[in-house]
Design a protein around this motif. Sequence first.
Motif, PDB file in Angstrom:
ATOM      1  N   TYR A  43       0.791  -1.229   0.000  1.00  0.00           N
ATOM      2  CA  TYR A  43       0.000   0.000   0.000  1.00  0.00           C
ATOM      3  C   TYR A  43       0.824   1.281   0.000  1.00  0.00           C
ATOM      4  O   TYR A  43       0.431   2.286   0.572  1.00  0.00           O
ATOM      5  CB  TYR A  43      -1.020  -0.020   1.143  1.00  0.00           C
ATOM      6  CG  TYR A  43      -1.971  -1.182   1.023  1.00  0.00           C
ATOM      7  CD1 TYR A  43      -2.836  -1.285  -0.066  1.00  0.00           C
ATOM      8  CD2 TYR A  43      -1.971  -2.213   1.952  1.00  0.00           C
ATOM      9  CE1 TYR A  43      -3.685  -2.370  -0.207  1.00  0.00           C
ATOM     10  CE2 TYR A  43      -2.820  -3.303   1.811  1.00  0.00           C
ATOM     11  CZ  TYR A  43      -3.663  -3.377   0.733  1.00  0.00           C
ATOM     12  OH  TYR A  43      -4.492  -4.455   0.578  1.00  0.00           O
ATOM     13  N   CYS A 103      -2.831   6.214  -0.852  1.00  0.00           N
ATOM     14  CA  CYS A 103      -4.235   6.257  -1.248  1.00  0.00           C
ATOM     15  C   CYS A 103      -5.068   6.317   0.030  1.00  0.00           C
ATOM     16  O   CYS A 103      -4.606   5.935   1.112  1.00  0.00           O
ATOM     17  CB  CYS A 103      -4.617   5.041  -2.091  1.00  0.00           C
ATOM     18  SG  CYS A 103      -4.511   3.471  -1.240  1.00  0.00           S
ATOM     19  N   ASN A 104      -6.282   6.795  -0.075  1.00  0.00           N
ATOM     20  CA  ASN A 104      -7.124   6.926   1.105  1.00  0.00           C
ATOM     21  C   ASN A 104      -7.714   5.589   1.552  1.00  0.00           C
ATOM     22  O   ASN A 104      -7.963   5.378   2.739  1.00  0.00           O
ATOM     23  CB  ASN A 104      -8.265   7.915   0.836  1.00  0.00           C
ATOM     24  CG  ASN A 104      -9.127   8.146   2.068  1.00  0.00           C
ATOM     25  OD1 ASN A 104      -8.651   8.670   3.073  1.00  0.00           O
ATOM     26  ND2 ASN A 104     -10.383   7.735   2.020  1.00  0.00           N
ATOM     27  N   HIS A 105      -7.936   4.672   0.619  1.00  0.00           N
ATOM     28  CA  HIS A 105      -8.629   3.432   1.007  1.00  0.00           C
ATOM     29  C   HIS A 105      -7.725   2.417   1.691  1.00  0.00           C
ATOM     30  O   HIS A 105      -8.205   1.390   2.178  1.00  0.00           O
ATOM     31  CB  HIS A 105      -9.336   2.810  -0.213  1.00  0.00           C
ATOM     32  CG  HIS A 105      -8.428   2.194  -1.225  1.00  0.00           C
ATOM     33  ND1 HIS A 105      -8.092   2.834  -2.400  1.00  0.00           N
ATOM     34  CD2 HIS A 105      -7.796   1.000  -1.271  1.00  0.00           C
ATOM     35  CE1 HIS A 105      -7.301   2.054  -3.106  1.00  0.00           C
ATOM     36  NE2 HIS A 105      -7.104   0.931  -2.447  1.00  0.00           N
ATOM     37  N   ALA A 106      -6.411   2.673   1.751  1.00  0.00           N
ATOM     38  CA  ALA A 106      -5.503   1.765   2.457  1.00  0.00           C
ATOM     39  C   ALA A 106      -4.245   2.536   2.843  1.00  0.00           C
ATOM     40  O   ALA A 106      -3.336   2.672   2.042  1.00  0.00           O
ATOM     41  CB  ALA A 106      -5.156   0.571   1.578  1.00  0.00           C
ATOM     42  N   ARG A 142      -7.474  12.927   4.717  1.00  0.00           N
ATOM     43  CA  ARG A 142      -7.782  12.686   3.321  1.00  0.00           C
ATOM     44  C   ARG A 142      -7.664  13.988   2.526  1.00  0.00           C
ATOM     45  O   ARG A 142      -7.971  15.073   3.034  1.00  0.00           O
ATOM     46  CB  ARG A 142      -9.201  12.128   3.192  1.00  0.00           C
ATOM     47  CG  ARG A 142      -9.626  11.821   1.761  1.00  0.00           C
ATOM     48  CD  ARG A 142     -11.020  11.238   1.713  1.00  0.00           C
ATOM     49  NE  ARG A 142     -11.384  10.851   0.346  1.00  0.00           N
ATOM     50  CZ  ARG A 142     -12.503  10.227   0.024  1.00  0.00           C
ATOM     51  NH1 ARG A 142     -13.377   9.913   0.974  1.00  0.00           N
ATOM     52  NH2 ARG A 142     -12.744   9.918  -1.236  1.00  0.00           N
ATOM     53  N   ASP A 162      -9.313   9.970  -3.569  1.00  0.00           N
ATOM     54  CA  ASP A 162      -8.871   8.753  -2.881  1.00  0.00           C
ATOM     55  C   ASP A 162      -7.380   8.854  -2.595  1.00  0.00           C
ATOM     56  O   ASP A 162      -6.578   8.022  -3.017  1.00  0.00           O
ATOM     57  CB  ASP A 162      -9.197   7.527  -3.735  1.00  0.00           C
ATOM     58  CG  ASP A 162      -8.968   6.204  -2.981  1.00  0.00           C
ATOM     59  OD1 ASP A 162      -8.592   6.253  -1.798  1.00  0.00           O
ATOM     60  OD2 ASP A 162      -9.151   5.142  -3.602  1.00  0.00           O
ATOM     61  N   TRP A 169      -4.508  10.243   0.613  1.00  0.00           N
ATOM     62  CA  TRP A 169      -4.354  10.540   2.047  1.00  0.00           C
ATOM     63  C   TRP A 169      -2.918  10.967   2.287  1.00  0.00           C
ATOM     64  O   TRP A 169      -1.981  10.330   1.797  1.00  0.00           O
ATOM     65  CB  TRP A 169      -4.686   9.304   2.874  1.00  0.00           C
ATOM     66  CG  TRP A 169      -4.805   9.511   4.358  1.00  0.00           C
ATOM     67  CD1 TRP A 169      -5.931   9.829   5.055  1.00  0.00           C
ATOM     68  CD2 TRP A 169      -3.763   9.368   5.333  1.00  0.00           C
ATOM     69  NE1 TRP A 169      -5.667   9.899   6.404  1.00  0.00           N
ATOM     70  CE2 TRP A 169      -4.338   9.624   6.605  1.00  0.00           C
ATOM     71  CE3 TRP A 169      -2.414   9.055   5.259  1.00  0.00           C
ATOM     72  CZ2 TRP A 169      -3.615   9.574   7.790  1.00  0.00           C
ATOM     73  CZ3 TRP A 169      -1.671   9.011   6.435  1.00  0.00           C
ATOM     74  CH2 TRP A 169      -2.269   9.268   7.680  1.00  0.00           C
ATOM     75  N   SER A 218      -2.018  -0.658  -4.345  1.00  0.00           N
ATOM     76  CA  SER A 218      -2.756   0.596  -4.151  1.00  0.00           C
ATOM     77  C   SER A 218      -1.899   1.571  -3.360  1.00  0.00           C
ATOM     78  O   SER A 218      -1.297   1.209  -2.354  1.00  0.00           O
ATOM     79  CB  SER A 218      -4.058   0.331  -3.381  1.00  0.00           C
ATOM     80  OG  SER A 218      -4.981  -0.368  -4.161  1.00  0.00           O
ATOM     81  N   THR A 274      -6.175   1.073  -8.282  1.00  0.00           N
ATOM     82  CA  THR A 274      -6.921  -0.148  -8.573  1.00  0.00           C
ATOM     83  C   THR A 274      -6.025  -1.184  -9.211  1.00  0.00           C
ATOM     84  O   THR A 274      -4.985  -0.860  -9.798  1.00  0.00           O
ATOM     85  CB  THR A 274      -8.091   0.137  -9.541  1.00  0.00           C
ATOM     86  OG1 THR A 274      -7.564   0.573 -10.804  1.00  0.00           O
ATOM     87  CG2 THR A 274      -9.026   1.187  -8.987  1.00  0.00           C
TER      88      THR A 274
END
Length: 360
Positions: free
Chosen positions: A111, A124-127, A165, A170, A172, A285, A305
């Motif tokens: 990540y 990235c924000n999702h991980a 964020r 997406d 961070w 990611s 992605t």
Amino acid sequence: MFRFMRITSRLYFLIFGFVTASMLMVPSTGNEAKPVWSSDLASLLNESVDKRLRGLKGGEPNMAVFSIYEHLYEAYSRNEGLWCADLGKELTGVATFKVGPGKNMSIADSYGGVMITRRHILFCNHAHPAYPGSPPPWVNGLGFRTRFVTSENEIIERNLVWGRRVNGQDLWIGLLDEDLPETVKSYRIMPIIDGVTNARDKVVEVGFSQGSSRLTPAANHIKFDQLCGRCETSHYGTHTEVDGVKHYQQLPMVYVSNLGTIDCSGSKGSELRAPFRYCVWDGDSGTPRFHLFGSELLLSRIILTGGGGGLTLGDKTAKLNEAISEIDQEAMEQSKIEALTNYQVEVVSLQELESAAKKR
């Protein structure tokens, strides 16, 4: 009569100036004419990569970032056979490991994480990792202590103390407890240039993958291929089985890619670059892609992605700087830092790019 003409003249210039200024402030739509030097710049960016690939076979021997890569023993040695090993310090600003609880060996090196100032790191924000006291959600195992490895194999670690964020993205940004030394790179950002950085399959990018499921050297590794999208491609990883449990070990790689999101088929792009392709997977990611500008890596986007889709950064610098300012202010209010860093991301100037392109 003359007074009327003077007033009319002033109004004309006022309106002309307003319209001209407005035109200059209109954001790029991607439909503007290409700069006359864009083809020269595209050639420069491509050749900066291709000249380093010639004569090499690709695959793990020429793509692995490290020849020794052991988080548990804190042992790292940079791979001298890496196709871009000559770049040295340019390779140091991507996080090697996020030290989790008990030095978690599962996903704490996945990540991404890339330095965009001496003090701020982009994920990235999702991980992304969590600073102490951070509200959920966060990915279990991504610790707040981030590890970098210099070109001389020296380990440098810093703690995350705050983060947030990037508004509407997406992405961070984390704030480290102190500046990184000059031996760890922070990257300038590549601007959006019509016909170059927004032209699919024309200008090559340099990507950094990350590792996962780090195992001891005693583990038995077996090479394998993994299905990626609709094409078979080497992941340059290994399957292992420890005490009856199957594991997947992914090695950090420096790979090359055209701008297409799915770029893992050997049939796409130039024959020279094909052996250096890599199929992005979910652990990548937050990893960066760059344009190689001579001998400098310019940050172009963040992967979000599987297959390589991501966000360009050249058109998001205002949002990045806004987030950095907010993070610093909040961290100071929470007594995490004593003073604002006053850092902002740095974007390479069009004048510098133009000058280099014209000198080719």
